[in-house]
Design a protein around this motif. Structure first.
Motif, PDB file in Angstrom:
ATOM      1  N   PRO A 195     -89.384  57.692 100.880  1.00  0.00           N
ATOM      2  CA  PRO A 195     -87.989  57.326 101.161  1.00  0.00           C
ATOM      3  C   PRO A 195     -87.904  55.810 101.323  1.00  0.00           C
ATOM      4  O   PRO A 195     -88.919  55.141 101.495  1.00  0.00           O
ATOM      5  CB  PRO A 195     -87.692  58.049 102.481  1.00  0.00           C
ATOM      6  N   ASP A 196     -86.712  55.292 101.269  1.00  0.00           N
ATOM      7  CA  ASP A 196     -86.543  53.844 101.408  1.00  0.00           C
ATOM      8  C   ASP A 196     -86.917  53.431 102.826  1.00  0.00           C
ATOM      9  O   ASP A 196     -86.213  53.743 103.780  1.00  0.00           O
ATOM     10  CB  ASP A 196     -85.097  53.441 101.115  1.00  0.00           C
ATOM     11  N   ILE A 197     -88.067  52.762 102.934  1.00  0.00           N
ATOM     12  CA  ILE A 197     -88.534  52.294 104.232  1.00  0.00           C
ATOM     13  C   ILE A 197     -88.851  50.814 104.112  1.00  0.00           C
ATOM     14  O   ILE A 197     -88.979  50.285 103.020  1.00  0.00           O
ATOM     15  CB  ILE A 197     -89.783  53.076 104.714  1.00  0.00           C
ATOM     16  N   ASP A 198     -88.982  50.175 105.274  1.00  0.00           N
ATOM     17  CA  ASP A 198     -89.186  48.731 105.268  1.00  0.00           C
ATOM     18  C   ASP A 198     -90.561  48.329 104.772  1.00  0.00           C
ATOM     19  O   ASP A 198     -90.708  47.378 104.025  1.00  0.00           O
ATOM     20  CB  ASP A 198     -88.964  48.174 106.682  1.00  0.00           C
ATOM     21  N   GLU A 199     -91.594  49.035 105.199  1.00  0.00           N
ATOM     22  CA  GLU A 199     -92.951  48.650 104.829  1.00  0.00           C
ATOM     23  C   GLU A 199     -93.665  49.810 104.156  1.00  0.00           C
ATOM     24  O   GLU A 199     -93.444  50.969 104.486  1.00  0.00           O
ATOM     25  CB  GLU A 199     -93.734  48.229 106.074  1.00  0.00           C
ATOM     26  N   GLY A 234     -73.855  45.360 108.723  1.00  0.00           N
ATOM     27  CA  GLY A 234     -73.618  44.237 109.622  1.00  0.00           C
ATOM     28  C   GLY A 234     -74.781  43.278 109.759  1.00  0.00           C
ATOM     29  O   GLY A 234     -74.752  42.380 110.602  1.00  0.00           O
ATOM     30  N   ARG A 235     -75.805  43.408 108.931  1.00  0.00           N
ATOM     31  CA  ARG A 235     -76.935  42.482 108.997  1.00  0.00           C
ATOM     32  C   ARG A 235     -76.587  41.183 108.280  1.00  0.00           C
ATOM     33  O   ARG A 235     -75.705  41.132 107.436  1.00  0.00           O
ATOM     34  CB  ARG A 235     -78.166  43.106 108.346  1.00  0.00           C
ATOM     35  N   LEU A 236     -77.333  40.146 108.613  1.00  0.00           N
ATOM     36  CA  LEU A 236     -77.201  38.875 107.907  1.00  0.00           C
ATOM     37  C   LEU A 236     -77.739  39.012 106.493  1.00  0.00           C
ATOM     38  O   LEU A 236     -78.553  39.901 106.213  1.00  0.00           O
ATOM     39  CB  LEU A 236     -77.961  37.783 108.641  1.00  0.00           C
ATOM     40  N   LEU A 237     -77.326  38.109 105.603  1.00  0.00           N
ATOM     41  CA  LEU A 237     -77.792  38.157 104.225  1.00  0.00           C
ATOM     42  C   LEU A 237     -79.308  37.976 104.157  1.00  0.00           C
ATOM     43  O   LEU A 237     -79.991  38.687 103.421  1.00  0.00           O
ATOM     44  CB  LEU A 237     -77.085  37.085 103.387  1.00  0.00           C
ATOM     45  N   SER A 238     -79.843  37.039 104.938  1.00  0.00           N
ATOM     46  CA  SER A 238     -81.289  36.798 104.889  1.00  0.00           C
ATOM     47  C   SER A 238     -82.069  38.022 105.350  1.00  0.00           C
ATOM     48  O   SER A 238     -83.082  38.394 104.743  1.00  0.00           O
ATOM     49  CB  SER A 238     -81.643  35.588 105.749  1.00  0.00           C
ATOM     50  N   GLU A 239     -81.599  38.676 106.404  1.00  0.00           N
ATOM     51  CA  GLU A 239     -82.294  39.867 106.902  1.00  0.00           C
ATOM     52  C   GLU A 239     -82.181  41.028 105.917  1.00  0.00           C
ATOM     53  O   GLU A 239     -83.154  41.740 105.667  1.00  0.00           O
ATOM     54  CB  GLU A 239     -81.721  40.274 108.257  1.00  0.00           C
ATOM     55  N   SER A 240     -81.000  41.205 105.338  1.00  0.00           N
ATOM     56  CA  SER A 240     -80.807  42.282 104.355  1.00  0.00           C
ATOM     57  C   SER A 240     -81.676  42.056 103.128  1.00  0.00           C
ATOM     58  O   SER A 240     -82.291  42.990 102.605  1.00  0.00           O
ATOM     59  CB  SER A 240     -79.343  42.350 103.927  1.00  0.00           C
ATOM     60  N   LEU A 241     -81.735  40.816 102.676  1.00  0.00           N
ATOM     61  CA  LEU A 241     -82.544  40.505 101.499  1.00  0.00           C
ATOM     62  C   LEU A 241     -84.030  40.661 101.805  1.00  0.00           C
ATOM     63  O   LEU A 241     -84.795  41.145 100.966  1.00  0.00           O
ATOM     64  CB  LEU A 241     -82.232  39.087 101.013  1.00  0.00           C
ATOM     65  N   LYS A 242     -84.442  40.286 103.016  1.00  0.00           N
ATOM     66  CA  LYS A 242     -85.850  40.433 103.390  1.00  0.00           C
ATOM     67  C   LYS A 242     -86.251  41.905 103.429  1.00  0.00           C
ATOM     68  O   LYS A 242     -87.344  42.274 103.016  1.00  0.00           O
ATOM     69  CB  LYS A 242     -86.107  39.798 104.751  1.00  0.00           C
ATOM     70  N   ARG A 243     -85.347  42.766 103.913  1.00  0.00           N
ATOM     71  CA  ARG A 243     -85.647  44.196 103.964  1.00  0.00           C
ATOM     72  C   ARG A 243     -85.656  44.819 102.566  1.00  0.00           C
ATOM     73  O   ARG A 243     -86.462  45.696 102.270  1.00  0.00           O
ATOM     74  CB  ARG A 243     -84.611  44.925 104.819  1.00  0.00           C
ATOM     75  N   ALA A 244     -84.749  44.374 101.713  1.00  0.00           N
ATOM     76  CA  ALA A 244     -84.642  44.965 100.384  1.00  0.00           C
ATOM     77  C   ALA A 244     -85.692  44.421  99.413  1.00  0.00           C
ATOM     78  O   ALA A 244     -86.131  45.141  98.514  1.00  0.00           O
ATOM     79  CB  ALA A 244     -83.252  44.706  99.808  1.00  0.00           C
ATOM     80  N   TYR A 245     -86.081  43.174  99.607  1.00  0.00           N
ATOM     81  CA  TYR A 245     -86.975  42.517  98.645  1.00  0.00           C
ATOM     82  C   TYR A 245     -88.047  41.781  99.448  1.00  0.00           C
ATOM     83  O   TYR A 245     -87.955  40.589  99.666  1.00  0.00           O
ATOM     84  CB  TYR A 245     -86.152  41.570  97.779  1.00  0.00           C
ATOM     85  N   ARG A 246     -89.071  42.519  99.838  1.00  0.00           N
ATOM     86  CA  ARG A 246     -90.095  41.971 100.713  1.00  0.00           C
ATOM     87  C   ARG A 246     -90.877  40.827 100.081  1.00  0.00           C
ATOM     88  O   ARG A 246     -91.398  39.978 100.760  1.00  0.00           O
ATOM     89  CB  ARG A 246     -91.070  43.087 101.137  1.00  0.00           C
ATOM     90  N   ARG A 250     -82.240  48.305  92.544  1.00  0.00           N
ATOM     91  CA  ARG A 250     -82.612  48.854  93.859  1.00  0.00           C
ATOM     92  C   ARG A 250     -82.475  47.790  94.936  1.00  0.00           C
ATOM     93  O   ARG A 250     -81.968  48.052  96.026  1.00  0.00           O
ATOM     94  CB  ARG A 250     -84.049  49.381  93.830  1.00  0.00           C
ATOM     95  N   ILE A 251     -82.874  46.567  94.622  1.00  0.00           N
ATOM     96  CA  ILE A 251     -82.753  45.460  95.585  1.00  0.00           C
ATOM     97  C   ILE A 251     -81.278  45.170  95.869  1.00  0.00           C
ATOM     98  O   ILE A 251     -80.897  44.960  97.028  1.00  0.00           O
ATOM     99  CB  ILE A 251     -83.486  44.216  95.048  1.00  0.00           C
ATOM    100  N   PHE A 252     -80.457  45.168  94.822  1.00  0.00           N
ATOM    101  CA  PHE A 252     -79.018  44.924  95.035  1.00  0.00           C
ATOM    102  C   PHE A 252     -78.410  45.987  95.940  1.00  0.00           C
ATOM    103  O   PHE A 252     -77.644  45.679  96.861  1.00  0.00           O
ATOM    104  CB  PHE A 252     -78.272  44.903  93.696  1.00  0.00           C
ATOM    105  N   ARG A 253     -78.750  47.265  95.686  1.00  0.00           N
ATOM    106  CA  ARG A 253     -78.181  48.356  96.498  1.00  0.00           C
ATOM    107  C   ARG A 253     -78.631  48.263  97.949  1.00  0.00           C
ATOM    108  O   ARG A 253     -77.835  48.435  98.873  1.00  0.00           O
ATOM    109  CB  ARG A 253     -78.590  49.697  95.904  1.00  0.00           C
ATOM    110  N   GLN A 254     -79.921  47.989  98.160  1.00  0.00           N
ATOM    111  CA  GLN A 254     -80.433  47.908  99.530  1.00  0.00           C
ATOM    112  C   GLN A 254     -79.847  46.705 100.269  1.00  0.00           C
ATOM    113  O   GLN A 254     -79.555  46.783 101.462  1.00  0.00           O
ATOM    114  CB  GLN A 254     -81.962  47.831  99.525  1.00  0.00           C
TER     115      GLN A 254
END
Length: 195
Positions: free
Chosen positions: A76-80, A181-193, A169-173
């Motif tokens: 499933p979509d997980i952070d790590e 409500g996350r910041l762009l940097s945090e959302s991008l870091k989670r979606a595109y490690r 997938r990165i765009f959707r995440q």
């Protein structure tokens, strides 16, 4: 003796089912399981008899199929990425490289290892180029949407619509993280490690 073989096959099937359901536990147990099967296969050689091929084949199949099942199991979509997926990816890559090297050596004799090294160089270069292209695609899409003052989550969802590549997938995440409500940097870091 037949009952031992039937019991081994039953345990082998149960082990593969467990590998799909609990990949972390099976990855930890794999060295012990494969070691016991290979030990049972080579015990007759201590008594100067032929090794038991059945246990050796089951041990090798257990190793190969466990690595394959853990590697191919979708997450499933997980952070790590979990540790067992990393281990299975490394083992799968090593197995694939050994099979490729053996095949090239059998077919092309002395030129097989040279072709193998060339293929490794090309594969490494392809991965580097693909990684750069993905980063360029993601960052240029985000910067274009921001320059045009578009609502970023909607722009990213639109960019991902109809696509199934890693960038989509990165765009959707990222859009999902922005909607939460996350910041762009945090959302991008989670979606595109790897960004």
């Amino acid at each position: 003796m037949i009952t031992i073989y039937i019991l081994t096959v039953a345990i082998f099937i149960a082990y593969l089912v467990l590998a799909w359901n609990k990949p972390g536990c099976v990855t930890l147990l794999m060295p012990i399981t494969v070691g016991v099967l290979l030990f049972l296969g080579f015990i007759p050689t201590i008594e100067h008899q032929d090794p038991d091929i059945f246990f050796i084949i089951v041990g090798i199949l257990t190793f190969l199929l466990t690595v394959l099942l853990v590697y191919l199991k979708p997450l499933p979509d997980i952070d790590e990425e979990p540790w067992y997926k990393i281990v299975s990816r490394i083992l799968f890559t090593l197995i694939a490289c050994v099979i490729l090297l053996a095949s090239l050596t059998i077919v092309f004799q002395i030129f097989g290892p040279v072709l193998f090294v060339l293929l490794l160089i090309f594969a490494f270069r392809f991965r580097q180029t693909r990684r750069y292209s993905l980063a360029l695609n993601v960052l240029s899409t985000i910067s274009t949407a921001m320059r045009q003052n578009l609502p970023l989550p909607m722009a990213l969802e639109t960019a991902a619509s109809g696509r199934k590549d890693p960038a989509a997938r990165i765009f959707r995440q990222t859009a999902k993280g922005l909607c939460e409500g996350r910041l762009l940097s945090e959302s991008l870091k989670r979606a595109y490690r790897r960004c």
